[in-house]
Design an enzyme around this catalytic site. Sequence first.
Site, PDB file in Angstrom:
ATOM      1  N   ASP A 290       3.672   0.336  -8.449  1.00 24.85           N
ATOM      2  CA  ASP A 290       2.239   0.513  -8.678  1.00 24.85           C
ATOM      3  C   ASP A 290       2.055   1.503  -9.833  1.00 24.85           C
ATOM      4  O   ASP A 290       2.633   2.597  -9.834  1.00 24.85           O
ATOM      5  CB  ASP A 290       1.563   1.037  -7.401  1.00 24.85           C
ATOM      6  CG  ASP A 290       0.071   1.209  -7.572  1.00 24.85           C
ATOM      7  OD1 ASP A 290      -0.639   0.247  -7.289  1.00 24.85           O
ATOM      8  OD2 ASP A 290      -0.372   2.301  -7.988  1.00 24.85           O
TER       9      ASP A 290
ATOM     10  N   GLU B  84      -2.944  -3.527 -10.093  1.00 25.47           N
ATOM     11  CA  GLU B  84      -1.871  -2.886 -10.859  1.00 25.47           C
ATOM     12  C   GLU B  84      -0.567  -2.828 -10.064  1.00 25.47           C
ATOM     13  O   GLU B  84       0.347  -2.084 -10.413  1.00 25.47           O
ATOM     14  CB  GLU B  84      -2.291  -1.473 -11.276  1.00 25.47           C
ATOM     15  CG  GLU B  84      -2.517  -0.489 -10.142  1.00 25.47           C
ATOM     16  CD  GLU B  84      -3.946  -0.511  -9.606  1.00 25.47           C
ATOM     17  OE1 GLU B  84      -4.379   0.486  -9.036  1.00 25.47           O
ATOM     18  OE2 GLU B  84      -4.625  -1.546  -9.770  1.00 25.47           O
TER      19      GLU B  84
ATOM     20  N   ASP C 229      -6.071  -4.182 -19.514  1.00 31.40           N
ATOM     21  CA  ASP C 229      -5.394  -5.488 -19.463  1.00 31.40           C
ATOM     22  C   ASP C 229      -4.166  -5.506 -20.362  1.00 31.40           C
ATOM     23  O   ASP C 229      -3.119  -6.077 -20.002  1.00 31.40           O
ATOM     24  CB  ASP C 229      -6.357  -6.594 -19.884  1.00 31.40           C
ATOM     25  CG  ASP C 229      -7.401  -6.887 -18.818  1.00 31.40           C
ATOM     26  OD1 ASP C 229      -7.242  -6.386 -17.688  1.00 31.40           O
ATOM     27  OD2 ASP C 229      -8.372  -7.600 -19.117  1.00 31.40           O
TER      28      ASP C 229
ATOM     29  N   ASN D   9      -8.625   2.430 -17.040  1.00 33.20           N
ATOM     30  CA  ASN D   9      -9.800   1.560 -17.197  1.00 33.20           C
ATOM     31  C   ASN D   9     -11.065   2.379 -17.463  1.00 33.20           C
ATOM     32  O   ASN D   9     -11.885   2.021 -18.300  1.00 33.20           O
ATOM     33  CB  ASN D   9      -9.996   0.703 -15.945  1.00 33.20           C
ATOM     34  CG  ASN D   9      -9.053  -0.482 -15.905  1.00 33.20           C
ATOM     35  OD1 ASN D   9      -8.594  -0.947 -16.945  1.00 33.20           O
ATOM     36  ND2 ASN D   9      -8.750  -0.975 -14.721  1.00 33.20           N
TER      37      ASN D   9
END
Length: 467
Positions: free
Chosen positions: A345, A388, A362, A353
């Site tokens: 992760d 993620e 992205d 973000n």
Amino acid sequence: MKVNIVALILILFITSTAVMCKEPEKVSLRFLGNINYAPLLFMNNDTPTGLGVELVHAVLHSAQIDGEVELMEWDEAQKQMKAGKADALVLINKSPARLELYDFSEPFLESDFSIFHHISRPEINTLNSLSGLKVGSEKGGYARTILENNPNIEIITIPNWLTGFRMIEAGTIDALLTEKWVGEYTLSHYKISDIAISPIPTKKTTSYIAVAKGNKALLDKINEGLRKLSETDVRERILSHWSSETITYITNRELKAERLHKLMLLLAMALLSILGALGVYSMYQQRIIKQQNQKLKDYNTQLEELFVTDKLTGLYNRHKLDDTLISELMRFKRYQAPLSIIIMDIDFFKSINDTYGHQVGDEVLKDFANLNKNAIRSSDILGRWGGEEFLIICPETDLESAYILAEKLRSILESHEFANVGNITASFGVTTATIGANVDNLIAQADDALYKAKSKGRNRVERFSAE
């Protein structure tokens, strides 16, 4: 004149006697349920529908009970029942308080109560993990009874499950507890993809039909209907129908790919039927059919790839990983060859973000995927687990070897310079299959190790330990 009076009296007497002898109109019994309980109980074009509604109707029919199912807010349904304005409550769980108010039928439907949480919080996976958190629950439901047994949980009343899931997305609450049928249906119906379900159910329960205390006549009829239902395949057909309607954690892209796949198959069948009907006998026509078949095979191959591939990263998606993990576990149990998995992760991905925007986020995910793809072994299976999170399935790999691989990946990622972002890190959870393992507990073990890595400061690898 006297004759007319006598005749009139006679007519009045016959009429009044007929009125007194007329049978009273039958009144349908009222079976009340929770309107916010899709797919078990919900309204469709002002008509009660759902798995639970169909099962109740089947019971009423089997027992020849004249009754109707009505749906309303669950709190209101219980108030009407207590006030004697209803005859039964459907899909209700037993509790000490309810046992004092109602008599319960034989088991009606078995179900699981599970915890739902944001995909970025895998540490929320058991009832104990909810301590100190804000957890959503509808007023008066059985899920609330479960939560109230833990005084450290802050229970937040939600109007319905969709609002509850939106509150999890917004961070207003940390999780919610509801029946698995209900939660998964809501996520699927509203195409919510960033909510996860805990792999192990919090509580397995049985729901019943409840009648007023002492209403033995109605209870006996209901139990008669339930027993008759179990002697036929009606119950199984209803369950099979509704279980096929439940779709969990499927993205818009995957839905489109699946629909396109089905459309192409229908077009292929239509084309082959037309060609067959025309009777293509010449070599030229045979060549045309061969070309069309090859195109259809190519289209189907492309569609199959779309259906198992994550569009953003180009890796396998969760559905493909699930299928692969099931087949690898079967191979492990048959040949006893070691099998390990790694869940990784990206640390603090939400801040990426928030700071740089989702386009940069992205690009980070794509770069992260390529780094791992180029670093793993040819026998390893890599895919995007969700958000993620990424999963690596490592056949014929013991725990120590999987740990070494994870440590190698962690080091590569730590030293890599990501465009616009710079250096980022990831946390890893590693576990290995044991006798009796299944997909759910194997993933839960890896999640537990990942949580330990996060809690110990992130940017580290942790092995699962049962201790």
